[in-house]
Motif scaffolding. Structure first.
Motif: not given
Length: 116
Positions: A48-52, A54-59, A67-72
């Protein structure tokens, strides 16, 4: 510059885990973060990946809808929530930052073992 993963554990099939990837020493919010995994005897694969921002998650197809990807960015942390885990999800999980100019930063990894 450093990335450190945590949260890996032994879990039964169908269970859940949350992995964390904490960054330090660089402008964390400015960079995308990838989660990879590598099982024994297999190549490392992108999960999985996520942009800086937090948008555009990819799986990858094999984890989509589980699975779920996110960032704080305030805590300089990217999470990977893993649900409905399968035996084949057993692997060392790594996060990677793409720092630009061909530079990448990897964490040391955290082990996820799915077993009954």
């Amino acid at each position: 510059e450093q990335l450190v993963e945590s949260g890996g554990d032994l879990v039964q099939p169908g269970g859940s885990l949350r992995l964390s990837c904490v960054g330090s020493g660089f402008a964390f919010s400015g960079y995308g973060i990838n989660w990879y995994r590598q099982a024994p005897g297999k190549d490392r694969e992108l999960v999985a990946s996520i942009s800086g921002d937090g948008r555009n998650p990819w799986y990858a197809d094999f984890v989509r809808d589980r699975f779920l990807i996110w960032r704080t960015n305030a805590q300089k942390t990217v999470y990977l929530e893993m649900n409905r885990l399968k035996l084949e999800d057993t692997a060392a999980y790594y996060c990677k930052a793409n720092l630009g100019g061909g530079r990448t930063l990897w964490g040391p990894g955290t082990q996820v073992t799915v077993s009954s």
